[in-house]
Design a protein around this motif. Structure first.
Motif, PDB file in Angstrom:
ATOM      1  N   THR A   1      22.670 -47.922   0.660  1.00 43.85           N
ATOM      2  CA  THR A   1      23.748 -48.874   0.391  1.00 43.85           C
ATOM      3  C   THR A   1      24.915 -48.211  -0.331  1.00 43.85           C
ATOM      4  O   THR A   1      26.077 -48.375   0.054  1.00 43.85           O
ATOM      5  CB  THR A   1      23.218 -50.058  -0.438  1.00 43.85           C
ATOM      6  OG1 THR A   1      22.179 -50.702   0.294  1.00 43.85           O
ATOM      7  CG2 THR A   1      24.331 -51.054  -0.747  1.00 43.85           C
ATOM      8  N   VAL A   2      24.614 -47.447  -1.364  1.00 54.89           N
ATOM      9  CA  VAL A   2      25.674 -46.787  -2.133  1.00 54.89           C
ATOM     10  C   VAL A   2      26.366 -45.736  -1.276  1.00 54.89           C
ATOM     11  O   VAL A   2      27.593 -45.593  -1.333  1.00 54.89           O
ATOM     12  CB  VAL A   2      25.103 -46.187  -3.441  1.00 54.89           C
ATOM     13  CG1 VAL A   2      26.118 -45.288  -4.117  1.00 54.89           C
ATOM     14  CG2 VAL A   2      24.688 -47.313  -4.381  1.00 54.89           C
ATOM     15  N   ALA A   3      25.620 -45.023  -0.453  1.00 58.09           N
ATOM     16  CA  ALA A   3      26.235 -44.036   0.434  1.00 58.09           C
ATOM     17  C   ALA A   3      27.210 -44.706   1.402  1.00 58.09           C
ATOM     18  O   ALA A   3      28.283 -44.167   1.693  1.00 58.09           O
ATOM     19  CB  ALA A   3      25.163 -43.280   1.218  1.00 58.09           C
TER      20      ALA A   3
ATOM     21  N   LEU B   1      27.090 -53.971  -9.289  1.00 54.59           N
ATOM     22  CA  LEU B   1      26.456 -52.870  -8.570  1.00 54.59           C
ATOM     23  C   LEU B   1      25.370 -52.233  -9.421  1.00 54.59           C
ATOM     24  O   LEU B   1      24.272 -51.952  -8.941  1.00 54.59           O
ATOM     25  CB  LEU B   1      27.499 -51.818  -8.166  1.00 54.59           C
ATOM     26  CG  LEU B   1      26.945 -50.559  -7.510  1.00 54.59           C
ATOM     27  CD1 LEU B   1      26.244 -50.885  -6.196  1.00 54.59           C
ATOM     28  CD2 LEU B   1      28.060 -49.546  -7.288  1.00 54.59           C
ATOM     29  N   TYR B   2      25.667 -52.012 -10.697  1.00 58.08           N
ATOM     30  CA  TYR B   2      24.677 -51.418 -11.592  1.00 58.08           C
ATOM     31  C   TYR B   2      23.438 -52.317 -11.725  1.00 58.08           C
ATOM     32  O   TYR B   2      22.308 -51.837 -11.689  1.00 58.08           O
ATOM     33  CB  TYR B   2      25.267 -51.150 -12.970  1.00 58.08           C
ATOM     34  CG  TYR B   2      26.326 -50.086 -13.014  1.00 58.08           C
ATOM     35  CD1 TYR B   2      26.445 -49.110 -12.029  1.00 58.08           C
ATOM     36  CD2 TYR B   2      27.231 -50.035 -14.064  1.00 58.08           C
ATOM     37  CE1 TYR B   2      27.418 -48.129 -12.084  1.00 58.08           C
ATOM     38  CE2 TYR B   2      28.206 -49.054 -14.139  1.00 58.08           C
ATOM     39  CZ  TYR B   2      28.294 -48.105 -13.148  1.00 58.08           C
ATOM     40  OH  TYR B   2      29.262 -47.137 -13.210  1.00 58.08           O
ATOM     41  N   ALA B   3      23.655 -53.615 -11.882  1.00 55.57           N
ATOM     42  CA  ALA B   3      22.535 -54.547 -12.010  1.00 55.57           C
ATOM     43  C   ALA B   3      21.703 -54.578 -10.731  1.00 55.57           C
ATOM     44  O   ALA B   3      20.464 -54.542 -10.784  1.00 55.57           O
ATOM     45  CB  ALA B   3      23.057 -55.950 -12.342  1.00 55.57           C
TER      46      ALA B   3
ATOM     47  N   ARG C   1      26.096 -43.099 -11.125  1.00 54.40           N
ATOM     48  CA  ARG C   1      25.474 -43.925 -12.173  1.00 54.40           C
ATOM     49  C   ARG C   1      24.548 -44.978 -11.564  1.00 54.40           C
ATOM     50  O   ARG C   1      23.462 -45.239 -12.083  1.00 54.40           O
ATOM     51  CB  ARG C   1      26.538 -44.604 -13.020  1.00 54.40           C
ATOM     52  CG  ARG C   1      27.183 -43.688 -14.018  1.00 54.40           C
ATOM     53  CD  ARG C   1      28.105 -44.455 -14.972  1.00 54.40           C
ATOM     54  NE  ARG C   1      29.012 -43.541 -15.611  1.00 54.40           N
ATOM     55  CZ  ARG C   1      30.287 -43.355 -15.255  1.00 54.40           C
ATOM     56  NH1 ARG C   1      30.810 -44.053 -14.265  1.00 54.40           N
ATOM     57  NH2 ARG C   1      31.043 -42.487 -15.889  1.00 54.40           N
ATOM     58  N   ALA C   2      24.983 -45.593 -10.472  1.00 57.48           N
ATOM     59  CA  ALA C   2      24.150 -46.604  -9.810  1.00 57.48           C
ATOM     60  C   ALA C   2      22.846 -45.989  -9.317  1.00 57.48           C
ATOM     61  O   ALA C   2      21.764 -46.561  -9.512  1.00 57.48           O
ATOM     62  CB  ALA C   2      24.916 -47.241  -8.646  1.00 57.48           C
ATOM     63  N   LEU C   3      22.933 -44.820  -8.708  1.00 58.35           N
ATOM     64  CA  LEU C   3      21.717 -44.151  -8.242  1.00 58.35           C
ATOM     65  C   LEU C   3      20.835 -43.733  -9.417  1.00 58.35           C
ATOM     66  O   LEU C   3      19.607 -43.849  -9.350  1.00 58.35           O
ATOM     67  CB  LEU C   3      22.076 -42.944  -7.382  1.00 58.35           C
ATOM     68  CG  LEU C   3      22.727 -43.276  -6.039  1.00 58.35           C
ATOM     69  CD1 LEU C   3      23.156 -42.006  -5.328  1.00 58.35           C
ATOM     70  CD2 LEU C   3      21.799 -44.095  -5.171  1.00 58.35           C
TER      71      LEU C   3
ATOM     72  N   SER D   1      16.896 -53.310  -7.740  1.00 60.87           N
ATOM     73  CA  SER D   1      16.339 -52.763  -6.503  1.00 60.87           C
ATOM     74  C   SER D   1      15.469 -51.556  -6.782  1.00 60.87           C
ATOM     75  O   SER D   1      14.468 -51.326  -6.105  1.00 60.87           O
ATOM     76  CB  SER D   1      17.457 -52.371  -5.537  1.00 60.87           C
ATOM     77  OG  SER D   1      18.178 -53.503  -5.125  1.00 60.87           O
ATOM     78  N   GLY D   2      15.853 -50.777  -7.784  1.00 64.86           N
ATOM     79  CA  GLY D   2      15.092 -49.599  -8.136  1.00 64.86           C
ATOM     80  C   GLY D   2      13.693 -49.910  -8.636  1.00 64.86           C
ATOM     81  O   GLY D   2      12.817 -49.043  -8.589  1.00 64.86           O
ATOM     82  N   LEU D   3      13.455 -51.133  -9.090  1.00 61.81           N
ATOM     83  CA  LEU D   3      12.110 -51.505  -9.514  1.00 61.81           C
ATOM     84  C   LEU D   3      11.115 -51.389  -8.366  1.00 61.81           C
ATOM     85  O   LEU D   3       9.935 -51.137  -8.588  1.00 61.81           O
ATOM     86  CB  LEU D   3      12.101 -52.931 -10.074  1.00 61.81           C
ATOM     87  CG  LEU D   3      12.848 -53.129 -11.379  1.00 61.81           C
ATOM     88  CD1 LEU D   3      12.886 -54.609 -11.739  1.00 61.81           C
ATOM     89  CD2 LEU D   3      12.222 -52.320 -12.503  1.00 61.81           C
ATOM     90  N   ALA D   4      11.589 -51.570  -7.140  1.00 61.65           N
ATOM     91  CA  ALA D   4      10.709 -51.507  -5.980  1.00 61.65           C
ATOM     92  C   ALA D   4      10.869 -50.203  -5.207  1.00 61.65           C
ATOM     93  O   ALA D   4       9.886 -49.603  -4.789  1.00 61.65           O
ATOM     94  CB  ALA D   4      10.988 -52.682  -5.053  1.00 61.65           C
ATOM     95  N   ASP D   5      12.121 -49.769  -4.998  1.00 65.73           N
ATOM     96  CA  ASP D   5      12.359 -48.611  -4.140  1.00 65.73           C
ATOM     97  C   ASP D   5      13.761 -48.079  -4.400  1.00 65.73           C
ATOM     98  O   ASP D   5      14.653 -48.828  -4.774  1.00 65.73           O
ATOM     99  CB  ASP D   5      12.218 -49.036  -2.673  1.00 65.73           C
ATOM    100  CG  ASP D   5      12.243 -47.865  -1.714  1.00 65.73           C
ATOM    101  OD1 ASP D   5      11.774 -46.775  -2.087  1.00 65.73           O
ATOM    102  OD2 ASP D   5      12.713 -48.049  -0.583  1.00 65.73           O
TER     103      ASP D   5
END
Length: 86
Positions: free
Chosen positions: A24-26, A6-8, A39-41, A13-17
Motif C-alpha cells: 500500500t505504501v509503495a 497513515l501511521y495509525a 516511518r509508516a513501514l 495493520s502491522g499487528l497482523a502482517d
C-alpha cells in the motif's frame, strides 16, 4: 486523515502482517514523502514484532518468548542505531 491516519493504519495493520502495508505504501509513493513512507513501514514492523512477541508469550513457552523478545529488542536497537548514524 493525513499522515497521522497513515501511521495509525500502518501500526494496526502491522499487528497482523507487514506485506499489505508495504504494498500500500509503495503504491502511494508518487504522492507521499519518502520519510513518511519509511516511518509508516517502521511502525508496521515494530507493531508486528511486538504482536509476535505477545503471541509467543501467550502460546509458547517462557523460554521461547524471552528469546524472541531479546532478538526483537536487538533488532530494534540496531535499527535505531542505524537511524541515528544517518
Amino acid at each position: 486523515w493525513g499522515t497521522g491516519g497513515l501511521y495509525a493504519a500502518a501500526a494496526l495493520s502491522g499487528l497482523a502482517d507487514v506485506d499489505a502495508v508495504t504494498v500500500t505504501v509503495a503504491g502511494m509513493l508518487p504522492t507521499l514523502d519518502a520519510s513518511v513512507a519509511a516511518r509508516a513501514l517502521g511502525l508496521a514492523v515494530i507493531a508486528n514484532m511486538l504482536a509476535k512477541t505477545a503471541y509467543a508469550g501467550l502460546f509458547g513457552t517462557g523460554r521461547f518468548a524471552l528469546t524472541l523478545a531479546g532478538a526483537s529488542l536487538l533488532a530494534l536497537t540496531t535499527a535505531g542505531g542505524a537511524a541515528l548514524l544517518r
